[in-house]
Motif scaffolding. Structure first.
Motif, PDB file in Angstrom:
ATOM      1  N   PRO A  27       0.792  -1.174  -0.052  1.00  0.00           N
ATOM      2  CA  PRO A  27       0.221  -0.216   0.108  1.00  0.00           C
ATOM      3  C   PRO A  27       0.849   1.231  -0.017  1.00  0.00           C
ATOM      4  O   PRO A  27       2.064   1.187   0.283  1.00  0.00           O
TER       5      PRO A  27
ATOM      6  N   CYS B  45      -1.110   7.240   2.267  1.00  0.00           N
ATOM      7  CA  CYS B  45      -2.711   6.944   2.393  1.00  0.00           C
ATOM      8  C   CYS B  45      -3.233   5.642   2.556  1.00  0.00           C
ATOM      9  O   CYS B  45      -4.313   5.379   2.774  1.00  0.00           O
ATOM     10  N   GLY B  46      -2.269   4.680   2.515  1.00  0.00           N
ATOM     11  CA  GLY B  46      -2.803   3.035   2.692  1.00  0.00           C
ATOM     12  C   GLY B  46      -3.273   2.688   1.410  1.00  0.00           C
ATOM     13  O   GLY B  46      -3.525   1.377   1.651  1.00  0.00           O
ATOM     14  N   THR B  47      -3.606   3.295   0.248  1.00  0.00           N
ATOM     15  CA  THR B  47      -4.209   2.871  -0.662  1.00  0.00           C
ATOM     16  C   THR B  47      -3.538   1.992  -1.357  1.00  0.00           C
ATOM     17  O   THR B  47      -2.305   1.987  -1.732  1.00  0.00           O
ATOM     18  N   THR B  48      -4.128   0.673  -2.054  1.00  0.00           N
ATOM     19  CA  THR B  48      -3.505  -0.075  -3.004  1.00  0.00           C
ATOM     20  C   THR B  48      -4.009   0.074  -4.406  1.00  0.00           C
ATOM     21  O   THR B  48      -5.277   0.624  -4.301  1.00  0.00           O
TER      22      THR B  48
END
Length: 332
Positions: free
Chosen positions: A28, A32-35
Motif C-alpha cells: 500500500p 494514504c494506505g491505498t493499493t
C-alpha cells in the motif's frame, strides 16, 4: 552436474552470485494506505503517469523505487548506479554476477543499461534488459553474447504489452570474462547504443588502455561515413542521438568484440553519465587504477561515480569495474 546446481529445498542457485538494481517493495501507499492505481500499472504496483513516474492513484505521492543509489560488490566485480543530481529518477540499471561451478572456470559478467529518457518508464526497460542478459551470460552452457542481447531485447519488448503509449526502451552494454586456462583470460563485449566498455591499464602496460566499444550514435556514424568532420558532427544537436536501442522501433542487433589481453588490467563498463565527463581511456585509468590497488573494484566504482557527481551529475551514472588477471601481476 546441473542436478547439483540448485538447492533441492528452495531452488536457490548454488553456483551463481548476483547483484544489481534494487526493487521497491510492493504494497500500500505509505502516505494514504491505498493499493491499486489509475492508468498503467508500474513495477511496484503504483500508477505510471505520462512521464513514467510511479505515483499513488489516490493521493498522488511519488514513491521511491529504491534505485536512487545502488551498490553491488561481489569481490571479482563491483558496481555503483546513482540517480545523479538533476534527474528525478535513476533510469540506468546494472546487473553483475559470478558463476563458480565446481568443475569449470569461474565466469564473471556485467551488464549496464541506460533507459531512453523520451519514453515511458525507461527504468523498467533498463532493469529487464540487464537482468535478462546477465542470466544468459552466466548460463551453464557457456556465455553467448548475441543470445544474451537477444533475450534482453525480448524482455524489453515484452514491456510494451502493459499498454504504454511510448513503450520503455534502453541501451545495453555487456561483458563477460572467462579466465581460461593458464591465466589466459578471454573477454567478450557486446553493445547496443552508446553505453561503453573500456580496457584500463598503466601507460607502459602490455595491453594499453583504450575504448573497446564504438557508440551507436548519429555523430559517430556521420564521421565514420565521411559525411562530416568530428568538430561539425559533435556540434550538431543530433550528435548524441542513438541509432540502436532495445525496445519499440529499435535495432537490437549488437556489435560484439572478443579479445585476449596481453596483460592484466581493469575492465570498466559505464553509462554516458560518466563518460560525458571523462571520455578518455588514459584519464579513466589514471583515476581508477590507484583506487583499484587500494580498495578493489568497489572503490573504483565509487570513486568514478563521485567524479561524475562532482562534475555536475547532469545524468544518471552507472559504473561497473571488473579486475582481469591475477592481482600479483597487476602494475599500476
Amino acid at each position: 552436474m546441473d542436478d547439483h546446481r540448485f538447492c533441492e529445498n528452495c531452488g536457490h542457485d548454488l553456483w551463481m552470485r548476483r547483484g544489481g538494481a534494487a526493487r521497491a517493495p510492493s504494497g500500500p501507499c505509505p502516505a494514504c494506505g491505498t493499493t491499486g492505481s489509475n492508468g498503467v500499472v508500474g513495477a511496484n504496483g503504483f500508477g505510471v503517469d505520462e512521464a513514467g513516474e510511479d505515483y499513488c492513484g489516490t493521493c498522488g505521492l511519488r514513491r521511491s523505487d529504491g534505485t536512487e543509489h545502488v551498490e553491488a560488490d561481489l569481490g571479482r566485480v563491483a558496481g555503483v548506479s546513482d540517480r545523479g543530481l538533476v534527474h528525478v529518477r535513476n533510469e540506468d540499471a546494472m546487473a553483475v554476477g559470478v558463476l563458480d561451478p565446481p568443475d569449470g572456470p569461474t565466469l564473471v559478467a556485467a551488464v549496464v543499461c541506460d533507459g531512453v529518457s523520451s519514453v515511458d518508464s525507461p527504468e523498467l526497460a533498463s532493469r529487464a534488459g540487464a537482468d535478462a542478459a546477465l542470466v544468459r551470460l552466466l548460463h551453464p552452457g557457456g556465455p553467448n553474447m548475441k543470445e544474451a542481447v537477444g533475450e534482453a531485447a525480448t524482455a524489453v519488448a515484452a514491456l510494451a504489452d502493459a499498454g504504454y503509449r511510448n513503450p520503455p526502451s534502453c541501451t545495453l552494454v555487456a561483458a563477460v570474462v572467462d579466465p581460461g586456462t593458464g591465466g589466459d583470460p578471454t573477454i567478450t563485449v557486446g553493445w547496443v547504443g552508446d553505453s561503453r566498455v573500456y580496457w584500463l591499464a598503466a601507460p607502459d602496460a602490455a595491453e594499453p588502455a583504450r575504448l573497446l566499444t564504438v557508440d551507436h550514435s548519429w555523430a559517430v556514424e556521420m564521421i565514420a561515413a565521411g559525411a562530416l568532420d568530428v568538430e561539425t558532427a559533435m556540434a550538431d544537436r543530433r550528435a548524441h542521438a542513438i541509432t540502436r536501442w532495445l525496445g519499440a522501433g529499435g535495432e537490437p542487433e549488437p556489435d560484439v568484440v572478443t579479445f585476449r589481453p596481453a596483460g592484466p588490467g581493469l575492465l570498466l563498463l559505464c553509462s554516458d553519465g560518466l563518460w560525458n565527463y571523462l571520455p578518455g581511456a588514459a584519464d579513466l585509468a589514471e583515476a581508477a587504477l590507484p583506487r583499484l590497488e587500494r580498495g578493489g573494484p568497489a572503490a573504483v566504482a565509487r570513486a568514478l561515480t563521485t567524479i561524475a557527481l562532482d562534475a555536475g551529475g547532469r545524468d544518471n551514472v552507472t559504473v561497473v569495474a571488473v579486475p582481469v588477471g591475477p592481482s600479483d601481476e597487476r602494475r599500476y
